[in-house]
Design a protein around this motif. Structure first.
Motif, PDB file in Angstrom:
ATOM      1  N   ALA A  49       7.030  50.455 -43.874  1.00 24.21           N
ATOM      2  CA  ALA A  49       7.101  49.594 -42.691  1.00 24.21           C
ATOM      3  C   ALA A  49       5.761  49.562 -41.970  1.00 24.21           C
ATOM      4  O   ALA A  49       5.291  48.497 -41.541  1.00 24.21           O
ATOM      5  N   ARG A  50       5.124  50.710 -41.840  1.00 24.33           N
ATOM      6  CA  ARG A  50       3.815  50.764 -41.179  1.00 24.33           C
ATOM      7  C   ARG A  50       2.774  49.998 -41.989  1.00 24.33           C
ATOM      8  O   ARG A  50       1.932  49.290 -41.423  1.00 24.33           O
ATOM      9  N   THR A  51       2.846  50.104 -43.307  1.00 25.31           N
ATOM     10  CA  THR A  51       1.917  49.370 -44.160  1.00 25.31           C
ATOM     11  C   THR A  51       2.089  47.866 -43.990  1.00 25.31           C
ATOM     12  O   THR A  51       1.096  47.126 -43.934  1.00 25.31           O
ATOM     13  N   LEU A  52       3.325  47.405 -43.884  1.00 21.95           N
ATOM     14  CA  LEU A  52       3.555  45.975 -43.665  1.00 21.95           C
ATOM     15  C   LEU A  52       2.964  45.520 -42.335  1.00 21.95           C
ATOM     16  O   LEU A  52       2.397  44.426 -42.238  1.00 21.95           O
ATOM     17  N   ARG A  53       3.088  46.360 -41.323  1.00 25.84           N
ATOM     18  CA  ARG A  53       2.491  46.013 -40.024  1.00 25.84           C
ATOM     19  C   ARG A  53       0.974  45.945 -40.132  1.00 25.84           C
ATOM     20  O   ARG A  53       0.331  45.081 -39.515  1.00 25.84           O
ATOM     21  N   GLU A  54       0.385  46.840 -40.909  1.00 23.97           N
ATOM     22  CA  GLU A  54      -1.064  46.821 -41.100  1.00 23.97           C
ATOM     23  C   GLU A  54      -1.505  45.562 -41.833  1.00 23.97           C
ATOM     24  O   GLU A  54      -2.563  44.989 -41.535  1.00 23.97           O
ATOM     25  N   LEU A  55      -0.704  45.127 -42.784  1.00 29.66           N
ATOM     26  CA  LEU A  55      -1.023  43.886 -43.490  1.00 29.66           C
ATOM     27  C   LEU A  55      -1.012  42.705 -42.528  1.00 29.66           C
ATOM     28  O   LEU A  55      -1.903  41.847 -42.565  1.00 29.66           O
ATOM     29  N   LYS A  56      -0.021  42.684 -41.653  1.00 26.11           N
ATOM     30  CA  LYS A  56       0.077  41.583 -40.695  1.00 26.11           C
ATOM     31  C   LYS A  56      -1.096  41.599 -39.717  1.00 26.11           C
ATOM     32  O   LYS A  56      -1.584  40.541 -39.315  1.00 26.11           O
ATOM     33  N   GLU A  57      -1.553  42.789 -39.360  1.00 28.18           N
ATOM     34  CA  GLU A  57      -2.720  42.895 -38.472  1.00 28.18           C
ATOM     35  C   GLU A  57      -3.969  42.321 -39.131  1.00 28.18           C
ATOM     36  O   GLU A  57      -4.897  41.893 -38.444  1.00 28.18           O
ATOM     37  N   ARG A  58      -3.995  42.306 -40.441  1.00 27.82           N
ATOM     38  CA  ARG A  58      -5.119  41.743 -41.183  1.00 27.82           C
ATOM     39  C   ARG A  58      -4.932  40.243 -41.436  1.00 27.82           C
ATOM     40  O   ARG A  58      -5.718  39.631 -42.167  1.00 27.82           O
ATOM     41  N   GLY A  59      -3.899  39.655 -40.869  1.00 29.66           N
ATOM     42  CA  GLY A  59      -3.670  38.228 -41.050  1.00 29.66           C
ATOM     43  C   GLY A  59      -2.971  37.865 -42.338  1.00 29.66           C
ATOM     44  O   GLY A  59      -3.004  36.702 -42.771  1.00 29.66           O
ATOM     45  N   ILE A  60      -2.313  38.823 -42.962  1.00 26.95           N
ATOM     46  CA  ILE A  60      -1.584  38.582 -44.207  1.00 26.95           C
ATOM     47  C   ILE A  60      -0.114  38.327 -43.877  1.00 26.95           C
ATOM     48  O   ILE A  60       0.519  39.138 -43.209  1.00 26.95           O
TER      49      ILE A  60
END
Length: 248
Positions: free
Chosen positions: A159-170
């Motif tokens: 879940a945290r990894t998905l949030r990090e991806l979204k922070e990168r605009g993914i």
């Protein structure tokens, strides 16, 4: 001397031989095989300076018990290329295209997913460390070489990894059979991470909550769900069609 592991099957052995020949200790080939595939493997082994040892089928069966080794088994260095998500994302020159697997525990499914991801031009496959299959000999065989070339990143907290991806605009797109929107009717940006859960169970609740979009694959038959690797293929190749060919 570092530890070794066994690879079997022509695709897996050839992929390792091409990618990292120094890691191949020895290749054992069925002496009865004199076909073009065996000659091609022997040529690559000679060019790479890797010892090729003709043996009988019984010895190969003992080296890879229960496996469909196709007449070839290799002993390779058991080294693992440790990659982080940053290692992959920071070196890309095109929009990130990722596959996220949540709860895939069958090695045959994982191997097939790696193969599909490689064919679709995915940059990396991400999976949680818990409740997931790890890359083993069966995975490598089913992946037909993709386990040797596709970056596979195991993360502690998905879940945290998905949030990090979204922070990168993914954009995080989840495949869910109950989603109101069809895969073919939905729009998403070029930078995308596709999330698939296991058959029957699907994505975990927290994983689903961290998706930006949920899409379903239209189904017209009596069967309610697809095999995970087939679903991955449908989604990834539709995404690839919209992206255009991967960069060389």
């Amino acid at each position: 001397m570092s530890s070794t592991r066994t690879l079997f099957g022509f695709h897996a052995v050839l992929a390792r031989l091409r990618l990292d020949p120094d890691s191949v200790r020895a290749i054992y080939l069925d002496a009865a095989r004199q076909d073009a595939r065996a000659r091609d493997l022997a040529r690559h082994a000679e060019q790479s300076g890797v010892r090729l040892i003709p043996v009988d089928g019984a010895r190969l069966d003992a080296m890879a018990p229960g496996a469909r080794h196709q007449g070839v088994v290799a002993q390779v260095s058991a080294k693992v290329r440790y990659l982080t998500l940053e290692d992959v994302l920071d070196t890309l020159e095109e929009p990130p295209f990722l596959l996220v697997l949540d709860g895939i525990t069958d090695p045959h499914n994982l191997g097939a997913c790696l193969r599909v991801a490689d064919c679709a031009g995915v940059h990396a496959v991400i999976a949680p460390k818990d409740r997931a299959c790890f890359v083993n000999q069966t995975v490598a065989k089913v992946a037909c070489g993709a386990a040797e070339t596709m970056p596979y990143i195991a993360v502690t907290n998905l879940a945290r990894t998905l949030r990090e991806l979204k922070e990168r605009g993914i954009c995080v797109v989840g495949a869910d059979g109950e989603a109101p929107s069809s895969l073919y009717e939905t729009q998403w940006p070029a930078a995308s991470a596709w999330v698939l859960g296991s058959e029957g169970v699907g994505m975990r609740r927290l994983t689903q909550e961290n998706c930006d979009l949920l899409v379903r694959i239209p189904m017209s038959g009596a069967v309610e769900s697809l095999n995970a690797s087939v679903a991955a293929g449908v989604c990834l190749f539709e995404a690839r069609r919209r992206l255009g060919p991967p960069s060389a």
